[in-house]
Write an enzyme that holds these catalytic residues in place. Structure first.
Site, PDB file in Angstrom:
ATOM      1  N   GLY A  60      13.409  -7.522  -9.727  1.00  0.00           N
ATOM      2  CA  GLY A  60      14.220  -6.749  -8.789  1.00  0.00           C
ATOM      3  C   GLY A  60      15.382  -6.097  -9.507  1.00  0.00           C
ATOM      4  O   GLY A  60      15.733  -6.510 -10.613  1.00  0.00           O
ATOM      5  N   CYS A  87      10.904 -11.965 -14.334  1.00  0.00           N
ATOM      6  CA  CYS A  87      12.159 -11.225 -14.552  1.00  0.00           C
ATOM      7  C   CYS A  87      13.294 -11.753 -13.655  1.00  0.00           C
ATOM      8  O   CYS A  87      13.751 -12.870 -13.858  1.00  0.00           O
ATOM      9  CB  CYS A  87      11.910  -9.723 -14.384  1.00  0.00           C
ATOM     10  SG  CYS A  87      13.225  -8.723 -15.083  1.00  0.00           S
ATOM     11  N   TYR A  88      13.717 -10.990 -12.635  1.00  0.00           N
ATOM     12  CA  TYR A  88      14.763 -11.484 -11.721  1.00  0.00           C
ATOM     13  C   TYR A  88      14.353 -12.839 -11.148  1.00  0.00           C
ATOM     14  O   TYR A  88      15.171 -13.747 -11.024  1.00  0.00           O
ATOM     15  CB  TYR A  88      14.964 -10.461 -10.596  1.00  0.00           C
ATOM     16  CG  TYR A  88      16.029 -10.834  -9.588  1.00  0.00           C
ATOM     17  CD1 TYR A  88      17.354 -10.478  -9.799  1.00  0.00           C
ATOM     18  CD2 TYR A  88      15.706 -11.537  -8.425  1.00  0.00           C
ATOM     19  CE1 TYR A  88      18.337 -10.818  -8.873  1.00  0.00           C
ATOM     20  CE2 TYR A  88      16.679 -11.876  -7.490  1.00  0.00           C
ATOM     21  CZ  TYR A  88      17.999 -11.514  -7.716  1.00  0.00           C
ATOM     22  OH  TYR A  88      18.962 -11.851  -6.795  1.00  0.00           O
ATOM     23  N   HIS A 173       7.057  -8.463 -17.832  1.00  0.00           N
ATOM     24  CA  HIS A 173       6.275  -8.122 -16.639  1.00  0.00           C
ATOM     25  C   HIS A 173       4.772  -8.218 -16.925  1.00  0.00           C
ATOM     26  O   HIS A 173       4.220  -7.315 -17.550  1.00  0.00           O
ATOM     27  CB  HIS A 173       6.631  -6.705 -16.176  1.00  0.00           C
ATOM     28  CG  HIS A 173       7.983  -6.622 -15.560  1.00  0.00           C
ATOM     29  ND1 HIS A 173       8.204  -6.732 -14.210  1.00  0.00           N
ATOM     30  CD2 HIS A 173       9.204  -6.507 -16.126  1.00  0.00           C
ATOM     31  CE1 HIS A 173       9.500  -6.664 -13.958  1.00  0.00           C
ATOM     32  NE2 HIS A 173      10.131  -6.526 -15.114  1.00  0.00           N
ATOM     33  N   GLU A 175       2.398  -7.841 -14.891  1.00  0.00           N
ATOM     34  CA  GLU A 175       1.597  -6.986 -14.005  1.00  0.00           C
ATOM     35  C   GLU A 175       1.360  -5.589 -14.575  1.00  0.00           C
ATOM     36  O   GLU A 175       0.480  -4.878 -14.115  1.00  0.00           O
ATOM     37  CB  GLU A 175       2.258  -6.888 -12.622  1.00  0.00           C
ATOM     38  CG  GLU A 175       3.590  -6.130 -12.552  1.00  0.00           C
ATOM     39  CD  GLU A 175       4.819  -6.975 -12.925  1.00  0.00           C
ATOM     40  OE1 GLU A 175       4.644  -8.037 -13.555  1.00  0.00           O
ATOM     41  OE2 GLU A 175       5.930  -6.560 -12.597  1.00  0.00           O
ATOM     42  N   SER A 227      -9.547  11.738  11.894  1.00  0.00           N
ATOM     43  CA  SER A 227      -8.907  12.928  11.322  1.00  0.00           C
ATOM     44  C   SER A 227      -9.711  13.508  10.164  1.00  0.00           C
ATOM     45  O   SER A 227      -9.478  14.635   9.748  1.00  0.00           O
ATOM     46  CB  SER A 227      -7.516  12.559  10.813  1.00  0.00           C
ATOM     47  OG  SER A 227      -7.634  11.770   9.640  1.00  0.00           O
ATOM     48  N   GLY A 228     -10.638  12.709   9.635  1.00  0.00           N
ATOM     49  CA  GLY A 228     -11.383  13.185   8.476  1.00  0.00           C
ATOM     50  C   GLY A 228     -10.777  12.719   7.168  1.00  0.00           C
ATOM     51  O   GLY A 228     -11.343  12.903   6.112  1.00  0.00           O
ATOM     52  N   GLY A 229      -9.586  12.099   7.232  1.00  0.00           N
ATOM     53  CA  GLY A 229      -8.979  11.535   6.024  1.00  0.00           C
ATOM     54  C   GLY A 229      -9.701  10.254   5.624  1.00  0.00           C
ATOM     55  O   GLY A 229     -10.569   9.771   6.352  1.00  0.00           O
ATOM     56  N   VAL A 230      -9.329   9.713   4.477  1.00  0.00           N
ATOM     57  CA  VAL A 230     -10.018   8.537   3.952  1.00  0.00           C
ATOM     58  C   VAL A 230      -9.918   7.353   4.922  1.00  0.00           C
ATOM     59  O   VAL A 230     -10.926   6.747   5.294  1.00  0.00           O
ATOM     60  CB  VAL A 230      -9.419   8.101   2.587  1.00  0.00           C
ATOM     61  CG1 VAL A 230     -10.121   6.871   2.064  1.00  0.00           C
ATOM     62  CG2 VAL A 230      -9.499   9.235   1.584  1.00  0.00           C
ATOM     63  N   ASP A 231      -8.692   7.032   5.348  1.00  0.00           N
ATOM     64  CA  ASP A 231      -8.505   5.823   6.148  1.00  0.00           C
ATOM     65  C   ASP A 231      -9.240   5.885   7.486  1.00  0.00           C
ATOM     66  O   ASP A 231      -9.950   4.949   7.848  1.00  0.00           O
ATOM     67  CB  ASP A 231      -7.012   5.559   6.379  1.00  0.00           C
ATOM     68  CG  ASP A 231      -6.248   5.439   5.060  1.00  0.00           C
ATOM     69  OD1 ASP A 231      -6.901   5.158   4.027  1.00  0.00           O
ATOM     70  OD2 ASP A 231      -5.029   5.639   5.061  1.00  0.00           O
ATOM     71  N   SER A 233     -11.726   7.748   8.279  1.00  0.00           N
ATOM     72  CA  SER A 233     -13.181   7.830   8.081  1.00  0.00           C
ATOM     73  C   SER A 233     -13.787   6.465   7.796  1.00  0.00           C
ATOM     74  O   SER A 233     -14.821   6.100   8.350  1.00  0.00           O
ATOM     75  CB  SER A 233     -13.512   8.758   6.912  1.00  0.00           C
ATOM     76  OG  SER A 233     -12.982  10.035   7.147  1.00  0.00           O
ATOM     77  N   LYS A 372      -5.173   0.913  -0.778  1.00  0.00           N
ATOM     78  CA  LYS A 372      -5.968   2.147  -0.712  1.00  0.00           C
ATOM     79  C   LYS A 372      -7.282   2.051  -1.499  1.00  0.00           C
ATOM     80  O   LYS A 372      -8.329   2.460  -1.011  1.00  0.00           O
ATOM     81  CB  LYS A 372      -5.140   3.312  -1.256  1.00  0.00           C
ATOM     82  CG  LYS A 372      -5.721   4.668  -0.962  1.00  0.00           C
ATOM     83  CD  LYS A 372      -5.273   5.115   0.391  1.00  0.00           C
ATOM     84  CE  LYS A 372      -5.803   6.480   0.776  1.00  0.00           C
ATOM     85  NZ  LYS A 372      -5.246   6.899   2.064  1.00  0.00           N
TER      86      LYS A 372
END
Ligand code: XMP
Length: 516
Positions: A60, A87-88, A173, A175, A227-231, A233, A372
């Site tokens: 952080g 880290c933090y 880190h 990650e 809407s035709g977007g990824v989510d 659909s 995503k």
């Protein structure tokens, strides 16, 4: 009732690090379900969930040396659940348990060499010397009692462990990809120290999602605005798989979509998947709502209100539906929860106007736990066409915020032609998947040109293409000049009313990705 699949999970306490979502992603790559919770989550809350097998404290921007530092419930350190402080998180653990922390004399930033001198479970399969990525101003000077120093960098204690309590701390880190063996560190923690059992994979996600939808919805009907977007659909396909024609979709043609977009969506879902989907032609309404408006916010508001109006009308048509499905995904959840948490940059939430407050539907959000790329992978598994799954994001207000200034049907058509040329050429050149988002804007500016022997006085198209992972910051794509040249030529030659093309070389910040 069907049995509910259960799964071990790892919790990440969020102290405001930019990489907190990355930690969660890595844990899921290891095969464990991960959840990000605010830093102030209580020990009692964590203790009440037996599926939690490990806790990670993120990094952080704060300093543990300040009075108003972000603090944790220290009872968490006595729960007996393995803990990893990054880290933090490392500094906070040592401070709480009696170590000393100080401002670093030489703060490290970037890559540095880490030397492991004591092997332990956390360093299994990791060589004694490797590169790690650091970013810290403070550091642990004297470790808390019970901790053993396991590894160092030239300037700092890099790795330490309280082997009895199963608490490990890292100044670097793990990650980020710049840390060699970062993934191995996290796997060692999750698998060898937490002994969490991996079960988070696509089959599990799919099975669990379907089962949960069926259990919730039973024989009722569900309404979905596609809407035709990824989510949306992927959500449609998931719901269709789970409950078949209890799913009732509608698609609103706002007239603000890309060229042939509407036709392609209707063809895919109606003809190919035989979904119950209703088409609403609202082009005239949206154009009327936008008439005379030039200010970006006014345009966004007008579209938002119009969408709510259409939606409300649809609720009458779909009054036999008990549920309303929404394509909320995990980053949306984290963004809204962090409002009460650490003060990190929060993307202004700009989905089209939101939905009416007094919904008579029960909301279901089957993608709520997914990142995503998990949504995309699920989509592929469900048979959503790759062209949809890999699609760039498209803003709710559509092309209205790319026609700069007043929106008319004519200007939208001009934009659509130019946009189609740019996107098709990107696809042909295999560049589409390499950039994060690409589109064109039509500018309310006329410039002089010459075509043949004629003087022209016509409009300008701006090409925008950006590279980004999180869309909160972005850099403009360094597309090959020969490619940009080709796009410009084709647009000027083929799109009526356009005689000039410019390339947007602004990064975000200071620019935004969209122009309005
Ligand atoms: P900006 O322009 O803020 O955009 O840098 C960041 C990302 O968000 C998308 N965007 C929107 N998405 N409704 C949406 O659903 C909106 O009103 C909206 N405005 C911008 C933008 O396309 C980019 O991917």
């Amino acid at each position: 009732e069907l049995p509910v699949p259960t799964t071990d999970k790892i919790v990440i306490l969020d102290f405001g690090s930019q990489t907190v979502q990355l930690i969660a992603r890595r844990i899921r790559e290891i095969g464990l379900y991960s959840e990000i919770l605010p830093y102030h989550t209580s020990a009692a809350t964590l203790a009440s969930d037996p599926s939690i097998k490990g806790i990670i404290l993120s990094g952080g921007p704060d300093s543990v040396l300040t009075d108003d530092r972000l603090d944790m419930d220290e009872l968490i350190l006595d729960l007996g659940i393995p803990i990893c402080g990054i880290c933090y998180g490392m500094q906070l653990i040592h401070q709480k348990m009696g170590g000393t922390i100080a401002r670093a004399v030489h703060s490290e930033y970037g890559k540095t060499e880490c030397t492991i001198h004591t092997a332990s479970k956390i360093t299994a399969n990791i060589p004694s010397s490797h590169t790690v990525w650091m970013s810290h101003g403070d550091q642990v000077i004297t470790p808390a009692p019970g901790f053993q120093v396991l590894g160092v960098t030239p300037e700092a204690i890099a790795l330490s462990g309280h082997l009895e309590k199963n608490i490990y701390t890292m100044q670097f880190h793990p990650e980020v990809t710049q840390t060699e063996f970062g993934f191995t560190y996290l796997s060692n923690f999750v698998l060898n120290i937490c002994h969490a059992v991996p079960s988070w994979n696509l089959d599990f996600i799919l099975e669990e999602a379907i089962e949960k939808i069926r259990r919730t919805v039973k024989t009722e009907k569900v309404m979905l605005a596609l809407s035709g977007g990824v989510d949306s659909s992927v959500l449609a396909m998931l719901l269709h798989r789970a409950i078949g024609n209890q799913l009732r979709c509608f698609y609103v043609n706002t007239g603000l979509m890309r060229k042939k977009e509407t036709e392609s969506i209707m063809a895919t879902y109606l003809k190919h998947y035989h979904m119950d989907i209703r088409y609403i032609d609202a082009e005239d309404r949206f154009l009327l709502a936008l008439k005379g408006l030039k200010d970006p916010e006014a345009k966004r508001k007008a579209i938002g209100s119009e969408f709510i109006r259409v939606f409300e009308e649809m609720t009458t048509t779909f009054s036999d539906c008990r549920f309303l499905a929404q394509g909320t995904i995990y980053p949306d959840v984290i963004e809204s929860q962090s409002l009460n948490g650490p003060g990190k940059t929060i993307k202004s939430h700009h989905n089209v106007g939101g939905l009416p407050q007094d919904l008579k539907f029960t909301l279901i959000e089957p993608l709520r736990q997914l990142f995503k790329d998990e949504v995309r992978a699920l989509g592929i598994k469900l048979g959503v066409p790759e062209s949809i799954v890999k699609r760039h994001p498209f803003p709710g207000p559509g092309l209205a915020i790319r026609v700069i200034g007043e929106v008319t049907k004519e200007r939208l058509d001009t934009l659509r032609e130019a946009d189609d040329i740019f996107i098709s050429l990107l696809r042909d050149a295999n560049l589409y998947d390499q950039v994060a988002q690409a589109f064109v804007c039509l500018l309310p500016v006329k410039t002089v040109g010459v075509m043949g022997d004629e003087r022209t006085y016509q409009e300008v198209i701006a090409i925008r293409s950006v590279d980004t992972v999180d869309f909160m910051s972005a850099t403009f794509s360094k597309l090959p000049w020969s490619f940009v040249e080709k796009v410009a030529c084709q647009i000027v030659n083929q799109v009526r009313g356009v005689n000039r093309v410019v390339y947007d070389v602004t990064s975000k910040p200071p620019g935004t990705i969209e122009w309005e």
